[in-house]
Each structure stands twice: as structure tokens, then as C-alpha cells.
Design a protein around this motif. Structure first.
Motif, short mmCIF file in Angstrom:
data_model
loop_
_atom_site.label_atom_id
_atom_site.label_comp_id
_atom_site.label_asym_id
_atom_site.label_seq_id
_atom_site.Cartn_x
_atom_site.Cartn_y
_atom_site.Cartn_z
N CYS A 46 0.84 -1.19 0.00
CA CYS A 46 0.00 0.00 0.00
C CYS A 46 0.88 1.25 0.00
N SER A 47 0.62 2.12 -0.97
CA SER A 47 1.35 3.37 -1.08
C SER A 47 0.37 4.46 -1.47
N ASP A 48 0.24 5.49 -0.66
CA ASP A 48 -0.67 6.60 -0.91
C ASP A 48 -2.11 6.13 -1.13
N GLY A 49 -2.55 5.14 -0.35
CA GLY A 49 -3.93 4.67 -0.41
C GLY A 49 -4.25 3.70 -1.53
N ALA A 50 -3.24 3.32 -2.33
CA ALA A 50 -3.47 2.37 -3.43
C ALA A 50 -2.49 1.22 -3.32
N GLU A 51 -2.94 0.03 -3.72
CA GLU A 51 -2.08 -1.14 -3.69
C GLU A 51 -1.20 -1.18 -4.94
N VAL A 52 0.11 -1.41 -4.74
CA VAL A 52 1.07 -1.48 -5.84
C VAL A 52 1.66 -2.89 -5.84
N LEU A 53 1.57 -3.58 -6.97
CA LEU A 53 2.12 -4.93 -7.09
C LEU A 53 3.64 -4.83 -7.03
N THR A 54 4.24 -5.58 -6.10
CA THR A 54 5.68 -5.52 -5.85
C THR A 54 6.25 -6.92 -5.89
N GLU A 55 7.43 -7.08 -6.45
CA GLU A 55 8.05 -8.40 -6.56
C GLU A 55 8.99 -8.63 -5.38
N CYS A 56 8.93 -9.85 -4.82
CA CYS A 56 9.87 -10.24 -3.76
C CYS A 56 11.26 -10.39 -4.38
N PRO A 57 12.32 -10.21 -3.58
CA PRO A 57 13.67 -10.45 -4.09
C PRO A 57 13.83 -11.91 -4.53
N SER A 58 14.81 -12.16 -5.36
CA SER A 58 15.10 -13.51 -5.86
C SER A 58 15.24 -14.50 -4.71
N SER A 59 14.76 -15.71 -4.89
CA SER A 59 14.83 -16.82 -3.92
C SER A 59 14.00 -16.58 -2.67
N THR A 60 13.04 -15.64 -2.73
CA THR A 60 12.14 -15.43 -1.61
C THR A 60 10.69 -15.49 -2.10
N LEU A 61 9.78 -15.77 -1.19
CA LEU A 61 8.36 -15.87 -1.48
C LEU A 61 7.59 -15.07 -0.44
#
Length: 159
Positions: A46-61
Motif C-alpha cells: 500500500c502506497s498513498d492509499g493504493a495497492e502497488v504490485l511488488t516483486e519479492c527479491p530472488s529466492s524469496t516468497l
């Protein structure tokens, strides 16, 4: 006629307000949640009231931290009371058979276990051999619950 037109206008205004409110996104800045797709490589931030799709770092879930694991598992495959955020795949709380980095021994031909990254899985081509690593089709993850095999992320490891 004039009264019917006024009623229709009020009805349409009310409908527009209802739809506008239903589409409005509001969340608490910094909060995270699983993505709609169910792919554990991503999360919503969540950033400024909206959800932003973000990728986890490599080898993490992504793990959804929650106090109600049962409710969480109904919609997402990685829920935990003890860990949250992007964690190493070894620490991911698999709801079924856990993923492994080590190739398992084969006792049957076919898929035998998920890999640590659920985009991949272990597959045996012969009995008494060592499993080889295979990749699920794009947009799929290796499930260990209702279906044992590659399924779309939305249905991946949910009950």
C-alpha cells in the motif's frame, strides 16, 4: 412524466455513487497483502492509499502474516502466524508438502515434489533414479493440495 424522470435521475446518481465507492481503493500505507493472482513471488504494497504490485527479491516468497491462518489459507497459499513478508523459500509455510532444494529419490515415475520455488517441481523419469527439475508453464505453480501438479496461481495451494 416529470416525476419519473426525477426518480430515474436520482436512481442513476445513487448507482454511480455506489459503483464509485466499490472501485475506490483505500489501504493503510506500508501494509502488505497477497496479490489477486496468488503468485507468491509478488505482494501488494500500500502506497498513498493504493495497492502497488511488488516483486519479492530472488529466492524469496511472500508470506501473509496473520492470526487467522485458516481464513488466510482459503484464499492464499502462504499464511503464517510466525513469519511475514518475503522470506527464503526454505522458510515458506507450505500448506501441503514442503518444497525442497534437494532432488528426492524416485520410487515412481512422474511429478514427486515441489521445488523450493513453486514455479518448478521435481519429476522422476524412472524408478530408483534421481528426480530432475522441471518448470511449470508460465503463470502456474506446483500445487500440493487438491491437485498435485502445475495449476494457475489463483488456485495454487488454496483449500
Amino acid at each position: 412524466m416529470k416525476m419519473n424522470l426525477q426518480k430515474a435521475a436520482l436512481f442513476l446518481c445513487g448507482l454511480l455513487l455506489l459503483l464509485w465507492d466499490a472501485n475506490a481503493q483505500s489501504c493503510t500505507s506500508g501494509a502488505t497483502s497477497p496479490p489477486a493472482s496468488g503468485d507468491p513471488h509478488y505482494y501488494n504494497l500500500c502506497s498513498d492509499g493504493a495497492e502497488v504490485l511488488t516483486e519479492c527479491p530472488s529466492s524469496t516468497l511472500y508470506v501473509q502474516g496473520t492470526t487467522n491462518v485458516t481464513a488466510c489459507l482459503a484464499t492464499y497459499g502462504g499464511c503464517s502466524q510466525t513469519v511475514a513478508g518475503c522470506v527464503s523459500c526454505q522458510d515458506f509455510p507450505w500448506p501441503g508438502a514442503a518444497g525442497t532444494l534437494t532432488a528426492p529419490a524416485c520410487s515412481a515415475v512422474g511429478p514427486v515434489a515441489p521445488y523450493c520455488d513453486p514455479s518448478y517441481y521435481w519429476f522422476c523419469t524412472s524408478i530408483y533414479g534421481t528426480a530432475e527439475l522441471r518448470e511449470c508453464p508460465s503463470g502456474d505453480g506446483f500445487s500440493t493440495l487438491r491437485i498435485f501438479g502445475c495449476v494457475d496461481w489463483y488456485n495454487w495451494n488454496t483449500s
